[in-house]
Scaffold this motif. Sequence first.
Motif, PDB file in Angstrom:
ATOM      1  N   ASP A  36       0.860  -1.188   0.000  1.00 42.26           N
ATOM      2  CA  ASP A  36       0.000   0.000   0.000  1.00 42.26           C
ATOM      3  C   ASP A  36       0.892   1.231   0.000  1.00 42.26           C
ATOM      4  O   ASP A  36       1.019   1.934   0.995  1.00 42.26           O
ATOM      5  CB  ASP A  36      -0.922  -0.020   1.227  1.00 42.26           C
ATOM      6  N   GLN A  45       0.100   4.658   1.323  1.00 44.17           N
ATOM      7  CA  GLN A  45       0.086   4.893   2.758  1.00 44.17           C
ATOM      8  C   GLN A  45       1.455   4.670   3.390  1.00 44.17           C
ATOM      9  O   GLN A  45       1.819   5.349   4.338  1.00 44.17           O
ATOM     10  CB  GLN A  45      -0.947   3.992   3.450  1.00 44.17           C
ATOM     11  N   ASP A  70      -4.335  -7.121  -4.012  1.00 40.76           N
ATOM     12  CA  ASP A  70      -4.385  -6.995  -2.560  1.00 40.76           C
ATOM     13  C   ASP A  70      -5.651  -7.664  -2.040  1.00 40.76           C
ATOM     14  O   ASP A  70      -6.557  -8.008  -2.796  1.00 40.76           O
ATOM     15  CB  ASP A  70      -4.385  -5.504  -2.168  1.00 40.76           C
ATOM     16  N   PHE A  78      -7.605  -6.029   0.088  1.00 40.17           N
ATOM     17  CA  PHE A  78      -8.581  -4.954   0.275  1.00 40.17           C
ATOM     18  C   PHE A  78      -8.361  -3.859  -0.756  1.00 40.17           C
ATOM     19  O   PHE A  78      -7.276  -3.746  -1.327  1.00 40.17           O
ATOM     20  CB  PHE A  78      -8.419  -4.347   1.676  1.00 40.17           C
ATOM     21  N   ASN A 113      -7.158  -0.921  -0.933  1.00 42.04           N
ATOM     22  CA  ASN A 113      -6.337  -0.115  -0.024  1.00 42.04           C
ATOM     23  C   ASN A 113      -6.197   1.313  -0.561  1.00 42.04           C
ATOM     24  O   ASN A 113      -6.830   1.692  -1.544  1.00 42.04           O
ATOM     25  CB  ASN A 113      -4.978  -0.788   0.182  1.00 42.04           C
ATOM     26  N   GLU A 114      -5.349   2.089   0.101  1.00 40.63           N
ATOM     27  CA  GLU A 114      -5.181   3.492  -0.314  1.00 40.63           C
ATOM     28  C   GLU A 114      -4.661   3.582  -1.743  1.00 40.63           C
ATOM     29  O   GLU A 114      -5.094   4.431  -2.527  1.00 40.63           O
ATOM     30  CB  GLU A 114      -4.199   4.188   0.631  1.00 40.63           C
ATOM     31  N   ALA A 121      -3.709  -2.458   7.631  1.00 42.01           N
ATOM     32  CA  ALA A 121      -4.763  -3.001   6.754  1.00 42.01           C
ATOM     33  C   ALA A 121      -5.355  -4.282   7.338  1.00 42.01           C
ATOM     34  O   ALA A 121      -6.555  -4.524   7.217  1.00 42.01           O
ATOM     35  CB  ALA A 121      -4.195  -3.269   5.368  1.00 42.01           C
ATOM     36  N   GLN A 122      -4.511  -5.106   7.976  1.00 43.60           N
ATOM     37  CA  GLN A 122      -5.028  -6.343   8.555  1.00 43.60           C
ATOM     38  C   GLN A 122      -5.545  -6.112   9.982  1.00 43.60           C
ATOM     39  O   GLN A 122      -6.681  -6.409  10.304  1.00 43.60           O
ATOM     40  CB  GLN A 122      -3.922  -7.410   8.550  1.00 43.60           C
ATOM     41  N   SER A 157      -9.946   9.579   1.253  1.00 43.02           N
ATOM     42  CA  SER A 157      -9.824   8.126   1.343  1.00 43.02           C
ATOM     43  C   SER A 157     -10.434   7.599   2.632  1.00 43.02           C
ATOM     44  O   SER A 157     -11.059   6.550   2.661  1.00 43.02           O
ATOM     45  CB  SER A 157      -8.358   7.723   1.254  1.00 43.02           C
ATOM     46  N   ARG A 180     -13.455   4.910   2.760  1.00 44.58           N
ATOM     47  CA  ARG A 180     -13.400   3.664   3.509  1.00 44.58           C
ATOM     48  C   ARG A 180     -14.544   3.578   4.515  1.00 44.58           C
ATOM     49  O   ARG A 180     -15.162   2.552   4.696  1.00 44.58           O
ATOM     50  CB  ARG A 180     -12.056   3.557   4.231  1.00 44.58           C
TER      51      ARG A 180
END
Length: 1008
Positions: free
Chosen positions: A648, A651, A673, A675, A677-678, A829-830, A941, A945
């Motif tokens: 990511d 980020q 990925d 997700f 993500n950014e 992220a996790q 962002s 989200r």
Amino acid sequence: MTLMDHDLGTPAPRPNSRNGEQPTVDVTIDGIKISVAEGTSVMRAAALAGVDVPKLCATDSLDPFGSCRLCLVEIDGRKGTPASCTTPCSPGMTVSTQTPKLERLRRGVMELYISDHPLDCLTCAANGDCELQDMSGAVGLRDVRYGYDGANHLSLGKDTSNPYFTFDSSKCIVCNRCVRACEEIQGTFALTIEGRGFGSRVAAGFNGNFFDSPCVSCGACVQACPTATLTENTVIELGQPRRTVLTTCAYCGVGCSFKAEMQGETVVRMTPYKNGGANEGHSCVKGRFAWGYANHQDRQLEPMIRESITDEWKKVSFEEAIAYAAGKLKDIQARHGQASIGAITSSRCTNEEVFVVQKMVRAAFGNNNVDTCARVCHSPTGFGLSNAFGTSAGTQDFKSVEYADVILLIGANPTDAHPVFASRMKKRLREGAKLIVVDPRKIDLVKTAHIEASGFLQLKPGTNVAIINSLAHVIVTEKLTNDAFISERCEPTEYAIWSEFVSRQENSPEAMEAHTGVPAEQVRAAARLFATGGNGAIYYGLGVTEHSQGSTMVMGMANLAMATGNLGRDGVGVNPLRGQNNVQGSCDMGSFPHELSGYRHVSDDATRTMFEQLWGAVIKPEPGLRIPNMFDTAIDGNFKGLFVHGEDIAQSDPNTAHVEAALTAMECVIVQDLFLNETARFAHVFFPGTSFLEKDGTFTNAERRINRVRPAMRPQTGKHEWQIVCELANALGHPMSYNESSEIMDEIATLTPTFKGVSFARLDAEGSVQWPCNDANPNGTPIMHKEKFVRGLGKFTPTPYVPTEEKSTRKFPLLLTTGRILSQYNVGAQTRRTKNVAWHAEDILEIHPSDAQERGVRDGEEVTISSRVGNTVLRAHVTERVAPGVVYTTFHYPISGANVITTDNSDWATNCPEYKVTAVQVSPGRSAATAELDHPAHRLSALVRMANQIARQFAADSNLDAVKSTVAHLERFWEHEMRVDLAQAVEAGSITVDDVVVEAVRRLTVHA
Ligand code: SF4
Ligand code: SF4
Ligand code: SF4
Ligand code: FES
């Protein structure tokens, strides 16, 4: 497969040296003769002979305690019935474990336990996994003569404060295993036994609540508990697991082995594996408990494409997404040249996945524009250690710390970032090893339960090299060097040059004090201790590498280790604590633009030819672009396509505005990925990734240990990541295909001399192996450079201290440094998608009381933090952990945008960003300037989200349109506190979507 660990009751006695012969004793147990290592308990010897003596307070991960009196035995020639767990074997001993007398005594003990136990076995979460149950059976308990009506503890309540496990005191047999696990294994000392006699109970902290106690939720106590007193909530919810898959944690570079204990394709619990080389049965909160993100509702399971980053994503088939991506990349290359595209590999992915991505770049993209996220963390390690010793890796295995006498810990905070290794280190420190901490921040290890550092060199951020030179100055000028080692193992000319360099007065602690802020006497004392205290081991982290002189500092530490002869045996070495699970592996696999796998330069004709012949492709002899160069070239208009594999970068990389400008300038960004993500905000193609529970491959940890990652479930996306990469390469015109990921490892082994002896079959048979593993090192290499260095003679290199350009000024008078916290991991992220948010719901700015007072900053309030590249808002924590003039934060939440303010200064040799030093100003509240300068994309962002989170959480609700419209408003009227408390309320289930909408509209009205 089920993996039943045979509990031998007590630990094996530890030899004085790993290679030395251990004396043995011969004993006879129930007529069975057995020879065991001196110091082995009778209980363990019996278990090794196949005789399991009943036990409750003993387990082989803890020192024997001798409290339950169930393990009694009779020994010929000795009076009484000693406890087998606390009795060591002696030569010729003859033991009986099963006699009528022992049977009677054991039943009596069990009767007492059972008379004070709620006999709800059929509905108990531990049913089928309860040692009290097992022991009742083992001793043949048929009756409880005392009845069940006496005084008891059956009405004691439950402590459910921990998000992951429950403490049910009514089932506690006060065996003390949990208390000892917390002390001996974890080293936190969070538990005690309160009261005496019948009133004895386990208590967490001072008020008996696990969450509010010093407990770090490692779960060691839960694992040690023989009853249902401490039980994972998932086990309470789901019941006992039915099958087990042995795999590896996907968080940090410790690389803990776990048993994924499953019901079908549902994880019931993760239990650290006793025979795991890196962790030996221990874990931290992340590995044991924070795996729920794998099934989080934010997870993306289908490929998506879009023409422009302002378009909505369109879900498509893999075929369509791959064709679309390949078409875009080919078109870019046709218009802008072969070098106009590239890829970034991920240290979170397996070796096999990383290998195919760099292969795709070199063979299908036709350039060397591949770099890895290790660029932004440990690339100086590779450079510095390779220069000094000839190989780009740490020198020791983790076990080596058990033989260290003096530990020099520089720029690392293991209790937060590498917790399981920290526990091993703490154990050694409790045994008496000395600790010297070099860090701008007072990390826990400076003073924690039963540990106090002998030296704490609280240097100013950015002055590591000044400290290492002054330590070396003392050692050389006071003649504390190991001259025999130097003359035998190191290049003499380089040593002479280096020793003259460090001996100069300018490198003395007194001269450097002005730079480092560390009193010279402290440096002198630390140098003397390190040089004369026995085995000296250096451990370091990103607080070393993420500096403009990161590579210099790595060489400086290597110099110090060579000068004191602290290499090539147990208890010594230069040891990088790697950040992510597979940083070592992603570097090994040839992810750098200048190196093929095994750290061989692309300009080496013989190496390239070997790859070209096997791959059927031409490899360019010139290095490709590094990540920062990719960004710069994109902004210049010459780099147009990027495949970002599991990273990511929007980020995690410094100077977010610069990264985002680069991504915006590209025509095709492909993100793979779990997700959105950014970085995916700038993407045109999204390929869904697989979690570690679905992967089939290997990770290589910080000690070069190659561990298997085995699939506990099928890929939820329908495809392994390496399959998608191969299909993209095929679509680009370069054929790449494998039937199994084991075939990728076979190719790695064929092409990489240090991996020659590695295969899945071998790892499956042996558990793990540490590279180099080849003809010269058929059993792998736990400790490197034993007889000689990989490069032959060790190379000293002068390391002049060059102050960073990032200096505090009148405008930006404080120095910001960054780090991690235990419960969160990297960009979060996790972990942000797990219950770990209970411990760390936002990033916090630590500021010294004097700096806070000067600025009118109060604890718990928002502050604006500004650097020359950006501004953000964080909540302040006023603390003396940081020195005056220094502030500190973590970077786990995109909303706080720590990297919005970090600059793009970088290491002179490797371009590793200087995350650890940013000149900043801090002012109370949200200044008017912040509102103006807040990065709009960053705020957007967070809103997007939140919108996604709300929309998914309430997917079945009929108010989605209202949510969407709320989010549209929020985009214009965003406020940090709004997200935090609304999101928490939603998470807690205390409000509904209607409440969210109503509350948001109310606040929006106020703001409007
Ligand atoms: S979870 Fe770990 S830290 Fe917490 S009480 Fe148990 S052993 Fe101690
Ligand atoms: S909680 Fe479990 S491990 Fe701790 S004393 Fe009670 S029964 Fe033993
Ligand atoms: S120490 Fe690292 S590898 Fe081990 S469980 Fe924790 S996060 Fe996972
Ligand atoms: S197991 Fe030996 S006394 Fe408890």
